[in-house]
Structures are given as structure tokens and as C-alpha cells.
Design a protein around this motif. Structure first.
Motif, PDB file in Angstrom:
ATOM      1  N   ASN A   1       0.775  -1.114   0.033  1.00  0.00           N
ATOM      2  CA  ASN A   1       0.114   0.115   0.121  1.00  0.00           C
ATOM      3  C   ASN A   1       0.782   1.266   0.018  1.00  0.00           C
ATOM      4  N   VAL A   2       1.957   1.205   0.754  1.00  0.00           N
ATOM      5  CA  VAL A   2       2.685   2.307   0.805  1.00  0.00           C
ATOM      6  C   VAL A   2       3.498   2.628  -0.404  1.00  0.00           C
ATOM      7  N   ALA A   3       3.864   1.394  -0.997  1.00  0.00           N
ATOM      8  CA  ALA A   3       4.449   1.505  -2.596  1.00  0.00           C
ATOM      9  C   ALA A   3       3.552   2.129  -3.441  1.00  0.00           C
ATOM     10  N   THR A   4       2.033   1.905  -3.279  1.00  0.00           N
ATOM     11  CA  THR A   4       1.193   2.111  -4.045  1.00  0.00           C
ATOM     12  C   THR A   4       0.965   3.772  -4.072  1.00  0.00           C
ATOM     13  N   VAL A   5       0.722   4.200  -2.787  1.00  0.00           N
ATOM     14  CA  VAL A   5       0.648   5.441  -2.770  1.00  0.00           C
ATOM     15  C   VAL A   5       1.670   6.379  -2.931  1.00  0.00           C
ATOM     16  N   VAL A   6       3.159   5.768  -2.731  1.00  0.00           N
ATOM     17  CA  VAL A   6       4.173   6.660  -3.163  1.00  0.00           C
ATOM     18  C   VAL A   6       4.276   6.778  -4.586  1.00  0.00           C
ATOM     19  N   SER A   7       4.110   5.594  -5.223  1.00  0.00           N
ATOM     20  CA  SER A   7       4.367   5.554  -6.617  1.00  0.00           C
ATOM     21  C   SER A   7       3.221   6.455  -7.513  1.00  0.00           C
ATOM     22  N   SER A   8       2.011   6.559  -6.781  1.00  0.00           N
ATOM     23  CA  SER A   8       0.966   7.279  -7.367  1.00  0.00           C
ATOM     24  C   SER A   8       1.238   8.974  -7.410  1.00  0.00           C
ATOM     25  N   GLN A   9       1.807   9.334  -6.319  1.00  0.00           N
ATOM     26  CA  GLN A   9       1.931  10.323  -5.807  1.00  0.00           C
ATOM     27  C   GLN A   9       2.733  11.411  -6.723  1.00  0.00           C
ATOM     28  N   PRO A  10       3.953  10.873  -7.429  1.00  0.00           N
ATOM     29  CA  PRO A  10       4.689  11.573  -8.605  1.00  0.00           C
ATOM     30  C   PRO A  10       3.653  11.901  -9.828  1.00  0.00           C
ATOM     31  N   SER A  11       3.200  10.884 -10.051  1.00  0.00           N
ATOM     32  CA  SER A  11       2.200  11.094 -11.281  1.00  0.00           C
ATOM     33  C   SER A  11       1.151  11.951 -11.229  1.00  0.00           C
ATOM     34  N   PHE A  12       0.574  12.239 -10.036  1.00  0.00           N
ATOM     35  CA  PHE A  12      -0.577  13.384  -9.632  1.00  0.00           C
ATOM     36  C   PHE A  12       0.429  14.650  -9.683  1.00  0.00           C
ATOM     37  N   LEU A  13       1.540  14.774  -9.035  1.00  0.00           N
ATOM     38  CA  LEU A  13       2.248  15.857  -9.132  1.00  0.00           C
ATOM     39  C   LEU A  13       2.507  16.425 -10.506  1.00  0.00           C
ATOM     40  N   LEU A  14       2.929  15.367 -11.249  1.00  0.00           N
ATOM     41  CA  LEU A  14       3.332  15.759 -12.688  1.00  0.00           C
ATOM     42  C   LEU A  14       1.886  16.061 -13.458  1.00  0.00           C
ATOM     43  N   GLN A  15       1.022  15.525 -13.264  1.00  0.00           N
ATOM     44  CA  GLN A  15      -0.302  16.012 -13.966  1.00  0.00           C
ATOM     45  C   GLN A  15      -0.944  17.440 -13.547  1.00  0.00           C
ATOM     46  N   GLN A  16      -0.439  17.792 -12.413  1.00  0.00           N
ATOM     47  CA  GLN A  16      -0.743  19.056 -11.700  1.00  0.00           C
ATOM     48  C   GLN A  16       0.177  20.113 -12.295  1.00  0.00           C
ATOM     49  N   GLN A  17       1.513  19.578 -12.224  1.00  0.00           N
ATOM     50  CA  GLN A  17       2.572  20.491 -12.961  1.00  0.00           C
ATOM     51  C   GLN A  17       2.072  20.895 -14.439  1.00  0.00           C
ATOM     52  N   GLN A  18       1.698  19.968 -15.129  1.00  0.00           N
ATOM     53  CA  GLN A  18       1.200  19.948 -16.425  1.00  0.00           C
ATOM     54  C   GLN A  18       0.123  20.929 -16.861  1.00  0.00           C
ATOM     55  N   ALA A  19      -0.980  20.658 -15.823  1.00  0.00           N
ATOM     56  CA  ALA A  19      -2.129  21.659 -16.086  1.00  0.00           C
ATOM     57  C   ALA A  19      -1.610  22.979 -15.617  1.00  0.00           C
ATOM     58  N   GLN A  20      -0.831  23.148 -14.765  1.00  0.00           N
ATOM     59  CA  GLN A  20      -0.509  24.478 -14.419  1.00  0.00           C
ATOM     60  C   GLN A  20       0.346  25.164 -15.690  1.00  0.00           C
ATOM     61  N   GLN A  21       1.260  24.414 -16.469  1.00  0.00           N
ATOM     62  CA  GLN A  21       1.976  25.289 -17.212  1.00  0.00           C
ATOM     63  C   GLN A  21       0.951  25.281 -18.607  1.00  0.00           C
ATOM     64  N   GLN A  22      -0.270  24.222 -18.782  1.00  0.00           N
ATOM     65  CA  GLN A  22      -1.034  24.564 -19.888  1.00  0.00           C
ATOM     66  C   GLN A  22      -1.693  25.835 -19.538  1.00  0.00           C
ATOM     67  N   ALA A  23      -2.043  26.076 -18.393  1.00  0.00           N
ATOM     68  CA  ALA A  23      -2.764  27.268 -17.988  1.00  0.00           C
ATOM     69  C   ALA A  23      -2.045  28.605 -18.221  1.00  0.00           C
ATOM     70  N   ALA A  24      -0.708  28.360 -18.102  1.00  0.00           N
ATOM     71  CA  ALA A  24       0.162  29.646 -18.079  1.00  0.00           C
ATOM     72  C   ALA A  24       0.251  30.020 -19.720  1.00  0.00           C
ATOM     73  N   ALA A  25       0.570  28.988 -20.389  1.00  0.00           N
ATOM     74  CA  ALA A  25       0.670  28.801 -21.772  1.00  0.00           C
ATOM     75  C   ALA A  25      -0.817  29.575 -22.370  1.00  0.00           C
ATOM     76  N   ALA A  26      -1.551  29.212 -22.115  1.00  0.00           N
ATOM     77  CA  ALA A  26      -3.268  29.686 -22.555  1.00  0.00           C
ATOM     78  C   ALA A  26      -3.225  31.220 -21.958  1.00  0.00           C
ATOM     79  N   SER A  27      -2.825  31.440 -20.933  1.00  0.00           N
ATOM     80  CA  SER A  27      -2.843  32.914 -20.542  1.00  0.00           C
ATOM     81  C   SER A  27      -1.979  33.770 -21.330  1.00  0.00           C
TER      82      SER A  27
END
Length: 101
Positions: A14-40
Motif C-alpha cells: 500500500n505504501v508503495a502504491t501511494v508513493v508511486s501514484s504521488q509523483p504522477s499526480f504531481l506531474l499531472q498538476q504541474q502539466q495543468a499549471q503549465q497549460q494554463a500559463a501557456a493559455a494565459s
């Protein structure tokens, strides 16, 4: 009864699952922020071009604005004015400055 080893393995997986899913969530969040900045930036540039256009359809850009423009924007503005858009940045700036004065 569950053995402590099984519980430990379950907990570890479970810990491995939580830890491994966390970076992809952060990556998705970062990509969304970059897309919003580019649109701005795109909206800001479009608004600036629209604002710079007077009733005659020609842009009235200041010398400072022209010098700060990106090469792609310089080429676009030169094309809009029916001028050559080939050459290095310095040549594009000079051509647009000449056309603006």
C-alpha cells in the motif's frame, strides 16, 4: 490469524502504491499549471495585438514593444503589414521599426 509478515507485506505494498501514484499526480498538476500559463500568454498576446490595432487596421507598436517582441511575433507583424519576414531577429526588428516610423 494473519501473520505479521503478511500484514507487513500488505502495508508495504500500500505504501508503495501511494508513493508511486504521488509523483504522477504531481506531474499531472504541474502539466495543468503549465497549460494554463501557456493559455494565459496566448490570450495576453492576442489582447495586446488587438489593442495595438487602430481603426485603419495597422498596428501602432512602440519602439520598446517592437524590441521586446519574440521572433515569431515579429514575423507575424511583418507579414500582416505585407513586409518580408525573412532574416535574423535584428533585421526583423529594424524592418518593423522602419515601417512604424
Amino acid at each position: 490469524q494473519h501473520s505479521p509478515t503478511c500484514t507487513h507485506r500488505f502495508f508495504s505494498s500500500n505504501v508503495a502504491t501511494v508513493v508511486s501514484s504521488q509523483p504522477s499526480f504531481l506531474l499531472q498538476q504541474q502539466q495543468a499549471q503549465q497549460q494554463a500559463a501557456a493559455a494565459s500568454v496566448l490570450l495576453y498576446n492576442a489582447a495586446r495585438r488587438s489593442q495595438a490595432t487602430n481603426n485603419c487596421g495597422t498596428s501602432s507598436l512602440s519602439r520598446t514593444e517592437i524590441r521586446r517582441m519574440r521572433v515569431a511575433d515579429l514575423r507575424e507583424e511583418l507579414g500582416r503589414r505585407g513586409l518580408s519576414s525573412s532574416g535574423l531577429r535584428e533585421a526583423l526588428v529594424a524592418r518593423l521599426l522602419d515601417a512604424s516610423s
